[in-house]
Design a protein around this motif. Structure first.
Motif, PDB file in Angstrom:
ATOM      1  N   GLU A  17     -75.912-115.241 -27.305  1.00 20.50           N
ATOM      2  CA  GLU A  17     -76.315-116.050 -26.780  1.00 20.50           C
ATOM      3  C   GLU A  17     -75.727-117.320 -25.460  1.00 20.50           C
ATOM      4  O   GLU A  17     -76.262-117.911 -25.559  1.00 20.50           O
ATOM      5  CB  GLU A  17     -76.028-117.074 -28.539  1.00 20.50           C
ATOM      6  CG  GLU A  17     -74.409-117.925 -28.690  1.00 20.50           C
ATOM      7  CD  GLU A  17     -73.711-116.657 -29.269  1.00 20.50           C
ATOM      8  OE1 GLU A  17     -74.334-115.462 -28.806  1.00 20.50           O
ATOM      9  OE2 GLU A  17     -72.084-117.155 -30.030  1.00 20.50           O
ATOM     10  N   GLY A  65     -65.052-117.276 -32.259  1.00 26.96           N
ATOM     11  CA  GLY A  65     -65.273-117.715 -30.552  1.00 26.96           C
ATOM     12  C   GLY A  65     -65.965-118.937 -30.706  1.00 26.96           C
ATOM     13  O   GLY A  65     -65.700-119.782 -29.599  1.00 26.96           O
ATOM     14  N   ASN A  66     -65.388-120.217 -31.753  1.00 27.87           N
ATOM     15  CA  ASN A  66     -65.651-121.837 -31.766  1.00 27.87           C
ATOM     16  C   ASN A  66     -64.350-121.814 -30.813  1.00 27.87           C
ATOM     17  O   ASN A  66     -63.236-121.621 -30.939  1.00 27.87           O
ATOM     18  CB  ASN A  66     -65.342-122.425 -32.928  1.00 27.87           C
ATOM     19  CG  ASN A  66     -66.544-122.607 -33.907  1.00 27.87           C
ATOM     20  OD1 ASN A  66     -67.828-122.514 -33.561  1.00 27.87           O
ATOM     21  ND2 ASN A  66     -66.594-121.520 -34.586  1.00 27.87           N
ATOM     22  N   ILE A  97     -75.906-120.575 -25.535  1.00 23.52           N
ATOM     23  CA  ILE A  97     -74.480-121.566 -25.686  1.00 23.52           C
ATOM     24  C   ILE A  97     -74.022-121.393 -24.619  1.00 23.52           C
ATOM     25  O   ILE A  97     -73.639-120.299 -23.733  1.00 23.52           O
ATOM     26  CB  ILE A  97     -73.633-121.272 -26.827  1.00 23.52           C
ATOM     27  CG1 ILE A  97     -74.392-122.287 -27.640  1.00 23.52           C
ATOM     28  CG2 ILE A  97     -72.049-121.987 -26.628  1.00 23.52           C
ATOM     29  CD1 ILE A  97     -73.660-121.809 -29.119  1.00 23.52           C
ATOM     30  N   ILE A  98     -73.106-121.972 -24.456  1.00 27.79           N
ATOM     31  CA  ILE A  98     -72.677-121.583 -22.638  1.00 27.79           C
ATOM     32  C   ILE A  98     -70.980-120.926 -22.512  1.00 27.79           C
ATOM     33  O   ILE A  98     -70.362-121.453 -23.868  1.00 27.79           O
ATOM     34  CB  ILE A  98     -72.229-122.744 -21.785  1.00 27.79           C
ATOM     35  CG1 ILE A  98     -73.554-123.725 -21.000  1.00 27.79           C
ATOM     36  CG2 ILE A  98     -70.819-122.874 -20.361  1.00 27.79           C
ATOM     37  CD1 ILE A  98     -73.591-124.921 -20.811  1.00 27.79           C
ATOM     38  N   ASN A  99     -71.031-120.030 -21.209  1.00 27.00           N
ATOM     39  CA  ASN A  99     -69.368-119.592 -22.413  1.00 27.00           C
ATOM     40  C   ASN A  99     -68.428-119.771 -21.417  1.00 27.00           C
ATOM     41  O   ASN A  99     -67.754-119.926 -20.484  1.00 27.00           O
ATOM     42  CB  ASN A  99     -69.457-118.294 -22.039  1.00 27.00           C
ATOM     43  CG  ASN A  99     -68.140-117.345 -22.010  1.00 27.00           C
ATOM     44  OD1 ASN A  99     -67.366-117.909 -22.635  1.00 27.00           O
ATOM     45  ND2 ASN A  99     -68.032-115.670 -21.108  1.00 27.00           N
ATOM     46  N   SER A 100     -67.621-121.118 -22.944  1.00 28.79           N
ATOM     47  CA  SER A 100     -66.492-121.733 -21.836  1.00 28.79           C
ATOM     48  C   SER A 100     -65.604-121.223 -22.094  1.00 28.79           C
ATOM     49  O   SER A 100     -64.927-121.480 -21.683  1.00 28.79           O
ATOM     50  CB  SER A 100     -66.578-123.718 -22.589  1.00 28.79           C
ATOM     51  OG  SER A 100     -66.727-122.907 -24.247  1.00 28.79           O
ATOM     52  N   ASN A 101     -65.765-119.506 -23.386  1.00 26.98           N
ATOM     53  CA  ASN A 101     -64.295-119.403 -23.583  1.00 26.98           C
ATOM     54  C   ASN A 101     -63.459-118.763 -22.894  1.00 26.98           C
ATOM     55  O   ASN A 101     -62.492-118.484 -22.339  1.00 26.98           O
ATOM     56  CB  ASN A 101     -64.363-118.792 -24.833  1.00 26.98           C
ATOM     57  CG  ASN A 101     -64.355-119.516 -25.904  1.00 26.98           C
ATOM     58  OD1 ASN A 101     -63.305-120.920 -25.910  1.00 26.98           O
ATOM     59  ND2 ASN A 101     -65.328-119.742 -27.539  1.00 26.98           N
ATOM     60  N   SER A 157     -65.366-112.026 -23.296  1.00 28.16           N
ATOM     61  CA  SER A 157     -66.315-112.941 -24.521  1.00 28.16           C
ATOM     62  C   SER A 157     -67.767-112.167 -24.989  1.00 28.16           C
ATOM     63  O   SER A 157     -67.845-110.626 -24.549  1.00 28.16           O
ATOM     64  CB  SER A 157     -66.993-114.138 -24.031  1.00 28.16           C
ATOM     65  OG  SER A 157     -66.276-114.824 -23.871  1.00 28.16           O
ATOM     66  N   GLY A 183     -67.490-112.958 -32.680  1.00 30.96           N
ATOM     67  CA  GLY A 183     -68.145-111.293 -33.517  1.00 30.96           C
ATOM     68  C   GLY A 183     -66.628-111.005 -33.981  1.00 30.96           C
ATOM     69  O   GLY A 183     -66.409-110.463 -35.143  1.00 30.96           O
TER      70      GLY A 183
END
Ligand code: AMP
Ligand code: MG
Length: 404
Positions: A182, A293-294, A195-199, A178, A245
Motif C-alpha cells: 500500500e 508499521g503504524n 498509504i504514504i510511507n512516512s516511516n 519499509s 509486516g
C-alpha cells in the motif's frame, strides 16, 4: 510476549560500542567522544590583563592620586619585554601579558595621562583585573570525557586546548526497509487504498538525530522476492530496521523471510501498547529490529529500543531509563497486561508543578498527536485506576531532537 524490561535487556546484550575514528574538530559537532581529552596547553599561559589600562605595582600606591612614569606598552600578541620598576607603569590591553615587576592593573577610566606621566585616581590592590596563568585550565587537565556528545561549546573548548584532532565513535550505519503493497512516496498522487510511507523518512530523521547514518533501502512489497531483494541491501549495516509486516497477518512476511535467510530470532512480541509486534534478532551478523508499521508504534519503539541500541553503539552507555515523576492531568482507568505508553502534552500547574495531559484518542496511526506530544505517560501492566493530580511516570520525547 515478553515484558519491556526483558526486551530492553535482550536488545542491550546484542550491541556493543563501535570502533573509534579520528576526526578534525571542525567535523565534531554532535559526535560521541571515544577517549578522554587532555589539554595540550595552559590557558592563559602567563598572567594577562582582563581590561584596558595600566600595568602597575601595588606597592607604588601611596595615597591617592599618585603618579607613575609610562615606560612601554603590552598588547595582545606583543608583550612588554622589560621590567616595571619603582613608580613605573606600562600601558596594557585586554589579553596582553602582565609585564615582569607589575602585579596589578588599573583600568584606564581610573587614570589621567599627560604624555609619559600617568595619574592614578583610585586606590590599588594586588591582582586586580589580572587573570593568573592557568586560570582556565592547565596543560594535562582532562576537560572532556569519553561518552559525551560534543556541543558547539565543547568544540570551542577543544580548540582553546590546542587539540585539533579527536577520537570519536564511528557513526552507526542503519539500514531502513519499509514494507507494504500500500505504500507510496510522499508528494505524488495517493489512491484511497494507498498509504504514504512516512516511516522511512521519520526513521531516517530519528537515526540522524541520534547520531547515526541512515541508509534508506526503500519499500519492499509484500512478496517474498521483493523482501529478499530489498533485505540484500542491509549487508554491512550496524543495524537493520524493518518497518511493518512484523505481525501475524497473511501479508506479514518479514519474519518468515528473514528466518529463511538465517535469522536468529530473539523475540517478536512485547507486552506493550503501542508496539506489540516487534522482532529482534541477528541476521547474518547484523542486528535487526523489526518495528511495527503504524507510525506511532514505530516512533514509540524507536524511542525505547532503537535509542538504546544507538546509545550503546555510540559508547554513551545505557541511557534509556530516564523516567520522571509528574502530576497527571486527568483520571485514567486501570491498565491491562500490556505496558502502556500514552501520548501526552506537558503543562505547568498553579504551584509550578509539571502536569502531563494525555490525548483523548491514543490511536497508533495518529501522527498529528505524536508530533505534538511532549512525552509518553508510562503505565506498568495491571496498574490500578489513577486520579487527576496523582503522580505518574513519563518519558520525555526528546530522543529525536538533534543532540547539540
Ligand atoms: P503492518 O505492520 O505492515 O501491518 O502495518 C500496520 C499499519 O501501518 C498499516 O496501516 C500500514 O499501512 C501502516 N504502515 C506500514 N508501514 C508504513 C510506513 N512505512 N509508513 C506509514 N505507514 C505504514
Ligand atoms: Mg504491512
Amino acid at each position: 510476549m515478553i515484558s519491556v524490561v526483558e526486551a530492553l535487556t535482550q536488545i542491550a546484550a546484542g550491541f556493543k560500542p563501535l570502533g573509534l575514528e579520528t576526526i578534525s574538530i571542525d567535523q565534531a559537532l554532535g559526535r560521541a567522544l571515544g577517549k578522554d581529552v587532555a589539554s595540550r596547553i595552559t590557558h592563559p599561559p602567563v598572567a594577562v590583563s582582563s581590561m584596558d589600562g595600566y600595568a602597575v605595582r601595588a606597592e607604588d600606591a601611596k595615597g591617592v592620586p599618585f603618579e607613575l612614569t609610562k615606560i612601554g606598552e603590552s598588547k595582545a600578541g606583543c608583550g612588554f619585554n622589560g621590567t616595571v620598576g619603582l613608580n613605573e607603569a606600562t600601558r596594557i590591553f585586554t589579553g596582553a601579558p602582565l609585564p615582569e615587576g607589575a602585579d596589578t592593573v588599573v583600568i584606564q577610566e581610573n587614570t589621567e595621562t599627560d604624555g609619559q606621566i600617568i595619574r592614578v585616581l583610585v586606590s590599588v590592590t594586588e591582582n586586580k583585573f589580572v587573570r593568573p596563568a592557568g586560570l582556565d585550565f592547565s596543560i594535562g587537565d582532562i576537560l572532556l570525557h569519553k561518552g559525551q556528545i560534543l556541543t558547539a561549546r565543547d568544540i570551542g573548548l577543544l580548540a582553546s586546548m590546542n587539540v585539533p584532532w579527536i577520537k570519536v565513535h564511528r557513526k552507526p550505519r542503519v539500514a531502513i526497509m519499509s514494507t507494504g503493497d500500500e505504500l507510496v512516496l510522499p508528494g505524488g498522487p495517493v489512491g484511497t487504498d494507498q498509504i504514504i510511507n512516512s516511516n522511512s523518512l521519520a526513521c531516517a530523521a530519528y537515526i540522524t538525530a541520534m547520531g547515526g547514518e541512515p541508509v534508506n533501502l526503500g519499500i519492499a512489497r509484500d512478496t517474498e522476492q521483493s523482501l529478499l531483494d530489498t533485505l540484500a541491501g542491509a549487508k554491512g549495516a550496524d543495524l537493520l530496521i524493518t518497518i511493518g509486516g512484523a505481525s501475524v497477518g497473511d501479508y506479514d512476511l518479514v519474519q518468515s523471510v528473514m528466518r529463511e535467510q538465517g535469522l536468529e530470532l530473539g523475540f517478536y512480541r512485547i507486552a506493550m501498547r503501542p508496539g506489540k509486534p516487534l522482532i529482534f534478532g541477528q541476521l547474518n551478523g547484523v542486528p535487526v529490529l523489526g518495528l511495527p508499521g503504524n507510525p506511532v508504534s514505530a516512533g514509540v519503539t524507536t524511542a525505547l529500543f532503537v535509542k538504546m541500541a544507538m546509545d550503546i553503539m555510540l559508547g554513551l552507555g545505557d541511557t534509556q531509563t530516564n523516567l520522571e515523576s509528574v502530576a497527571l492531568g486527568t483520571d485514567l482507568n486501570a491498565n491491562d497486561q500490556r505496558q502502556d505508553y500514552l501520548r501526552a502534552t506537558l503543562a505547568t500547574g498553579a504551584n509550578a508543578e509539571i502536569i502531563a495531559i494525555p490525548f483523548n484518542r491514543q490511536d497508533s496511526a495518529m501522527m498529528s498527536c505524536f508530533a505534538k506530544a511532549d512525552c509518553l505517560i508510562v503505565r506498568a501492566p495491571f496498574s490500578e485506576a489513577i486520579k487527576k493530580g496523582e503522580l505518574i511516570s513519563i518519558l520525555r520525547l526528546n530522543f529525536c531532537q538533534v543532540r547539540f
